[in-house]
Design a protein around this motif. Structure first.
Motif, PDB file in Angstrom:
ATOM      1  N   ALA A 271       0.892  -1.355  -0.059  1.00  0.00           N
ATOM      2  CA  ALA A 271       0.083   0.152   0.025  1.00  0.00           C
ATOM      3  C   ALA A 271       0.701   1.380   0.024  1.00  0.00           C
ATOM      4  O   ALA A 271       0.465   2.248  -0.605  1.00  0.00           O
ATOM      5  N   LEU A 272       1.901   1.369   0.875  1.00  0.00           N
ATOM      6  CA  LEU A 272       2.982   2.327   0.872  1.00  0.00           C
ATOM      7  C   LEU A 272       3.408   2.703  -0.575  1.00  0.00           C
ATOM      8  O   LEU A 272       3.670   3.886  -0.947  1.00  0.00           O
ATOM      9  N   GLU A 273       3.810   1.454  -1.280  1.00  0.00           N
ATOM     10  CA  GLU A 273       4.379   1.581  -2.655  1.00  0.00           C
ATOM     11  C   GLU A 273       3.317   2.157  -3.590  1.00  0.00           C
ATOM     12  O   GLU A 273       3.847   2.772  -4.523  1.00  0.00           O
ATOM     13  N   SER A 274       2.118   1.959  -3.344  1.00  0.00           N
ATOM     14  CA  SER A 274       1.044   2.441  -3.990  1.00  0.00           C
ATOM     15  C   SER A 274       0.934   3.683  -3.886  1.00  0.00           C
ATOM     16  O   SER A 274       0.412   4.722  -4.823  1.00  0.00           O
TER      17      SER A 274
ATOM     18  N   ALA B 252       6.168  15.500  10.146  1.00  0.00           N
ATOM     19  CA  ALA B 252       4.727  15.909   9.547  1.00  0.00           C
ATOM     20  C   ALA B 252       4.844  15.784   7.903  1.00  0.00           C
ATOM     21  O   ALA B 252       4.055  15.444   7.190  1.00  0.00           O
ATOM     22  N   GLU B 253       6.241  16.211   7.589  1.00  0.00           N
ATOM     23  CA  GLU B 253       6.356  16.462   5.885  1.00  0.00           C
ATOM     24  C   GLU B 253       6.441  14.862   5.270  1.00  0.00           C
ATOM     25  O   GLU B 253       6.096  14.977   4.100  1.00  0.00           O
ATOM     26  N   ILE B 254       6.912  13.860   6.161  1.00  0.00           N
ATOM     27  CA  ILE B 254       6.952  12.737   5.347  1.00  0.00           C
ATOM     28  C   ILE B 254       5.477  12.004   5.118  1.00  0.00           C
ATOM     29  O   ILE B 254       5.546  11.602   4.311  1.00  0.00           O
ATOM     30  N   PHE B 255       4.680  12.460   5.885  1.00  0.00           N
ATOM     31  CA  PHE B 255       3.251  12.129   5.516  1.00  0.00           C
ATOM     32  C   PHE B 255       2.940  12.448   4.043  1.00  0.00           C
ATOM     33  O   PHE B 255       2.315  11.952   3.438  1.00  0.00           O
TER      34      PHE B 255
ATOM     35  N   ALA C 271       2.598   5.768  12.816  1.00  0.00           N
ATOM     36  CA  ALA C 271       1.717   5.639  11.618  1.00  0.00           C
ATOM     37  C   ALA C 271       2.766   5.150  10.509  1.00  0.00           C
ATOM     38  O   ALA C 271       3.868   5.220  10.540  1.00  0.00           O
ATOM     39  N   ALA C 272       2.192   4.459   9.454  1.00  0.00           N
ATOM     40  CA  ALA C 272       2.938   3.757   8.550  1.00  0.00           C
ATOM     41  C   ALA C 272       3.875   4.386   7.703  1.00  0.00           C
ATOM     42  O   ALA C 272       4.962   3.845   7.574  1.00  0.00           O
ATOM     43  N   PRO C 273       3.518   5.622   7.135  1.00  0.00           N
ATOM     44  CA  PRO C 273       4.809   6.356   6.661  1.00  0.00           C
ATOM     45  C   PRO C 273       6.133   6.621   7.789  1.00  0.00           C
ATOM     46  O   PRO C 273       7.149   6.275   6.882  1.00  0.00           O
TER      47      PRO C 273
ATOM     48  N   ASP D 276      12.021   2.070   9.499  1.00  0.00           N
ATOM     49  CA  ASP D 276      12.508   0.661   9.141  1.00  0.00           C
ATOM     50  C   ASP D 276      13.379   0.587   7.880  1.00  0.00           C
ATOM     51  O   ASP D 276      14.502  -0.222   7.824  1.00  0.00           O
ATOM     52  N   THR D 277      13.097   1.652   6.894  1.00  0.00           N
ATOM     53  CA  THR D 277      13.998   1.666   5.835  1.00  0.00           C
ATOM     54  C   THR D 277      15.403   2.315   5.957  1.00  0.00           C
ATOM     55  O   THR D 277      16.479   1.798   5.526  1.00  0.00           O
TER      56      THR D 277
END
Length: 388
Positions: free
Chosen positions: A95-98, A250-253, A296-298, A304-305
């Protein structure tokens, strides 16, 4: 007026989500679609401020829907929140890749739905307002910065806010401030001042320390910033590990792919990367954070990355600080830096629960640039008195 688009093949869900969305506040217009194809046709002709989509749909699943939407013009800054009963890591990554920005689990907690949607809307509007106020993209970034500096009534007030290593008692680094705020990597004057300050420290073997600048993802900073920085470091002879570049959560969102691309290139260069959460706000950053300690996911994907250091603003009271530290995993999952530490009594608590470094007014007023060499004495004499 804010347009929220809801995509779900079940009518009862669309009804519930629409009522929750309308409760966010005045000026909310909700469009709901049972067929993702219909939603894409509407989005091709209309502007959405937030999209909320289910994952498991028979015609087009959530991943495919988001992928098709992101391919549309001007869709890259619209936040998308996915709702799913599936908590598998691979699904979140797909989903993140999408292009998903955040997730909610079904059955949806109504309060969490409203808080997340409200904050994603605020972020979207802030980005849109900044884009409208920004100069034309054709103007060179350095020229815009020079023009901005020319408008300042007085010279910039440069200061360094020190960071203390809570394990050793040594000063581990400092953040460059301009007029009381974090100086930015895109500011050529700030970068030059920082490199000029590092040169004598490096020559005097006063490390290892890391001096910090903020990175802003406004779309105007070149994506090849690491390449330009590598050339600058080669010209000045400054080793990259002296630099710490801080990315705002906040900007990563809003631009997770751009953030990861920038951070990965800089980290490959040897520069330190820090993710700055700021004040830990559950409505913005939390995803079941009280139950799992996961953000949150992002944000989780960025951590993680890139494996960055994670900075946060420390609450003034010990009880609130403990609550935040528990939510962040008490320093076990990633190196933590506590900012805005208001009093020395908090330092012992922070060290006990695994926070690596601390920064804030408890260390006194930020130093002037001319005093930087005194801030970082030679390593053999640089330890401050360890906390009992």
């Amino acid at each position: 007026m804010s347009n929220i688009v809801i995509v779900d093949d079940r009518s009862i869900n669309r009804t519930i989500y629409a009522k929750l969305a309308q409760s966010i506040g005045p000026g909310i217009e909700v469009r709901d679609f049972g067929d993702p194809t219909d939603a894409l046709e509407w989005l091709a002709l209309n502007r959405a401020d937030l999209i909320i989509t289910d994952h498991d749909m028979p015609q087009i699943d959530g991943d495919e829907f988001i992928t098709r939407f992101r391919a549309m013009p001007r869709a890259e800054t619209v936040p998308v929140m996915m709702i799913t009963v599936n908590d598998q890591r691979m699904l979140r990554l797909r989903a993140l890749e999408s292009g998903a920005n955040d997730f909610l689990h079904s059955p949806v907690d109504h309060c969490e739905f409203v808080m997340r949607a409200r904050n994603l809307l605020k972020l979207a509007h802030a980005v849109e307002a900044r884009a409208e106020a920004a100069p034309q993209r054709e103007a060179a970034p350095v020229a815009r910065l020079d023009a901005h500096r020319a408008q300042r009534p007085v010279a910039a007030n440069w200061r360094f806010a020190p960071r203390l290593d809570l394990m050793t008692g040594r000063v581990a680094g400092a953040q460059l401030l301009r007029d009381g705020f974090g100086a930015e990597f895109a500011d050529a004057e700030a970068l030059r001042l920082l490199l000029d300050a590092i040169t004598p420290l490096q020559a005097g073997r006063r490390g290892p320390v890391r001096l910090s600048l903020d990175v802003r993802l406004d779309g105007d900073v070149e994506k090849s910033a690491a390449v330009a920085l590598a050339k600058t470091l080669a010209e000045t002879g400054v080793a990259p590990h002296w630099l710490d570049l801080r990315f705002d959560a906040a900007e990563i969102f809003v631009a997770p792919e751009l953030a990861e691309e920038e951070a990965r290139a800089l980290k490959n260069l040897g520069v330190g990367v820090t993710l700055n959460l700021g004040p830990v706000n559950l409505g913005v950053l939390g995803r079941d954070i009280g139950k799992t300690g996961r953000l949150a996911a992002p944000i989780e994907h960025f951590i993680d990355t890139l494996k960055p250091t994670v900075a946060f603003s420390c609450p003034a009271s010990a009880s609130d600080a403990l609550r935040v530290l528990r939510l962040l995993g008490r320093g076990a999952r990633f190196p933590l830096v506590a900012g805005d530490v208001a009093n020395a009594a908090l330092l012992r608590l922070l060290r006990r629960v695994g926070v690596r470094e601390a920064q804030g007014p408890c260390f006194g007023a930020p130093f002037a640039a001319r005093d930087l060499s005194n801030l970082f004495p030679p390593a053999e004499t640089g330890a401050l008195k360890l906390l009992a």
